[in-house]
Motif scaffolding. Structure first.
Motif, PDB file in Angstrom:
ATOM      1  N   LEU A   1       0.818  -1.213   0.000  1.00 56.41           N
ATOM      2  CA  LEU A   1       0.000   0.000   0.000  1.00 56.41           C
ATOM      3  C   LEU A   1       0.852   1.263   0.000  1.00 56.41           C
ATOM      4  O   LEU A   1       0.510   2.265  -0.625  1.00 56.41           O
ATOM      5  CB  LEU A   1      -0.920   0.013   1.228  1.00 56.41           C
ATOM      6  CG  LEU A   1      -2.116  -0.928   1.212  1.00 56.41           C
ATOM      7  CD1 LEU A   1      -2.815  -0.916   2.563  1.00 56.41           C
ATOM      8  CD2 LEU A   1      -3.097  -0.544   0.115  1.00 56.41           C
ATOM      9  N   GLY A   2       1.983   1.199   0.701  1.00 59.57           N
ATOM     10  CA  GLY A   2       2.812   2.383   0.837  1.00 59.57           C
ATOM     11  C   GLY A   2       3.843   2.575  -0.252  1.00 59.57           C
ATOM     12  O   GLY A   2       4.610   3.538  -0.215  1.00 59.57           O
ATOM     13  N   TYR A   3       3.853   1.694  -1.246  1.00 57.01           N
ATOM     14  CA  TYR A   3       4.888   1.737  -2.277  1.00 57.01           C
ATOM     15  C   TYR A   3       4.950   3.092  -2.983  1.00 57.01           C
ATOM     16  O   TYR A   3       6.013   3.699  -3.104  1.00 57.01           O
ATOM     17  CB  TYR A   3       4.642   0.621  -3.294  1.00 57.01           C
ATOM     18  CG  TYR A   3       5.591   0.628  -4.466  1.00 57.01           C
ATOM     19  CD1 TYR A   3       6.858   0.061  -4.344  1.00 57.01           C
ATOM     20  CD2 TYR A   3       5.227   1.202  -5.681  1.00 57.01           C
ATOM     21  CE1 TYR A   3       7.734   0.054  -5.416  1.00 57.01           C
ATOM     22  CE2 TYR A   3       6.100   1.201  -6.746  1.00 57.01           C
ATOM     23  CZ  TYR A   3       7.346   0.632  -6.614  1.00 57.01           C
ATOM     24  OH  TYR A   3       8.213   0.643  -7.663  1.00 57.01           O
ATOM     25  N   LYS A   4       3.794   3.593  -3.406  1.00 54.33           N
ATOM     26  CA  LYS A   4       3.797   4.840  -4.179  1.00 54.33           C
ATOM     27  C   LYS A   4       4.044   6.058  -3.296  1.00 54.33           C
ATOM     28  O   LYS A   4       4.404   7.121  -3.796  1.00 54.33           O
ATOM     29  CB  LYS A   4       2.484   4.994  -4.936  1.00 54.33           C
ATOM     30  CG  LYS A   4       1.253   5.144  -4.059  1.00 54.33           C
ATOM     31  CD  LYS A   4       0.020   5.330  -4.926  1.00 54.33           C
ATOM     32  CE  LYS A   4      -1.245   5.499  -4.076  1.00 54.33           C
ATOM     33  NZ  LYS A   4      -2.442   5.687  -4.907  1.00 54.33           N
ATOM     34  N   HIS A   5       3.833   5.922  -1.982  1.00 53.13           N
ATOM     35  CA  HIS A   5       4.044   7.055  -1.083  1.00 53.13           C
ATOM     36  C   HIS A   5       5.475   7.120  -0.553  1.00 53.13           C
ATOM     37  O   HIS A   5       5.993   8.206  -0.309  1.00 53.13           O
ATOM     38  CB  HIS A   5       3.079   6.967   0.101  1.00 53.13           C
ATOM     39  CG  HIS A   5       1.636   7.012  -0.288  1.00 53.13           C
ATOM     40  ND1 HIS A   5       0.988   8.184  -0.598  1.00 53.13           N
ATOM     41  CD2 HIS A   5       0.727   6.014  -0.436  1.00 53.13           C
ATOM     42  CE1 HIS A   5      -0.279   7.916  -0.905  1.00 53.13           C
ATOM     43  NE2 HIS A   5      -0.463   6.610  -0.826  1.00 53.13           N
TER      44      HIS A   5
END
Length: 272
Positions: free
Chosen positions: A58-62
């Protein structure tokens, strides 16, 4: 990567040789994994990987590609090491000693991972995602999660163990700060005085620190001001105050904490 490997190794030691055998948990996803492992009898390492994985996805793009890959690598190694360390007998069966030394090893390990660009727990990533939609900081969100998780330990391991878990969590929290920020914290110093040249020369001569003069203007008076900026260690703070007070007792002095200092000419000469 070497320091991250050392960090996760220390985390595995803290978990499998101190905390878990004594029914003591950590906060975050690690704490949830410990409770799930205790309830189901399934390996802690497996839960560490499975429960953390969705948060990193979930946090990959952030968080960015490098951070995500580094952190996933840390989680994989931590999961494997906890499995390998499980057969090792606990160093102590005293829960207080386990909480203290487990907290120390855990905090140093987590600190090393964070200091070198990764994380071994998905709680912070989850807090960053929530931070976009709730009026709380990342730190406050993490604290809320951990209070809930550590409180839940009372129902799983008993309230005595939950209190020991709070001790371990507090010690680990402080050791993370020490590891990330360093033992010898530095101080930024801002001085406004009409005797700026004399103060600057004296600091350079007696304290062995270089100074920088900045041009300023008083908002109320409109007068031009010279602002002295320098960086000192915590141990030099008292002597700096004495120097400024001797030269100009009415000087404005502001001192703040600095977590890291690099570059420039920070290496000092001997003070006298």
């Amino acid at each position: 990567m070497i320091f991250i490997l050392i960090g996760v190794s220390l985390e595995a030691v803290a978990l499998e040789i101190f905390l878990v055998p004594n029914g003591i948990i950590d906060g975050g996803i690690t704490g949830i994994s410990i409770m799930l492992s205790h309830i189901t009898g399934i390996s802690l390492g497996l839960f560490l990987f499975i429960v953390n994985l969705p948060f990193f996805i979930l946090g990959y793009k952030h968080m960015g590609k490098t951070f995500t890959i580094t952190s996933l690598g840390a989680i994989v190694v931590l999961s494997i090491l906890t499995v390998l360390f499980t057969p090792i007998q606990a160093f102590t069966d005293d829960p207080l000693l386990a909480a203290v030394f487990g907290g120390i090893f855990l905090g140093i390990g987590i600190g090393l991972v964070i200091r070198n660009g990764g994380t071994s727990d998905g709680t912070e990533i989850l807090a960053i995602l929530f931070n976009k939609s709730i009026p709380f900081s990342v730190g406050e969100t993490v604290m809320f999660f951990n209070i809930f998780i550590l409180g839940s330990a009372g129902f799983v391991f008993g309230w005595n163990h939950a209190m020991y878990s709070l001790i371990a969590y507090f010690i680990a929290f402080k050791m993370i700060d020490v590891t990330v920020e360093g033992l010898e914290s530095s101080k930024s110093v801002w001085i406004i005085s009409d005797k700026h040249t004399e103060i600057g020369d004296t600091l350079n001569d007696r304290l062995g620190r270089g100074v920088t003069y900045l041009n300023g203007e008083g908002a109320y008076s409109g007068d031009d001001k010279q602002v002295i900026f320098t960086v000192v260690t915590r141990l030099e703070e008292a002597k700096l105050k004495n120097i400024v007070s001797e030269i100009d007792p009415s000087a404005f002095l502001a001192i703040g904490d600095i977590h890291d200092v690099k570059g420039g000419n920070f290496k000092k000469r001997n003070i006298h």
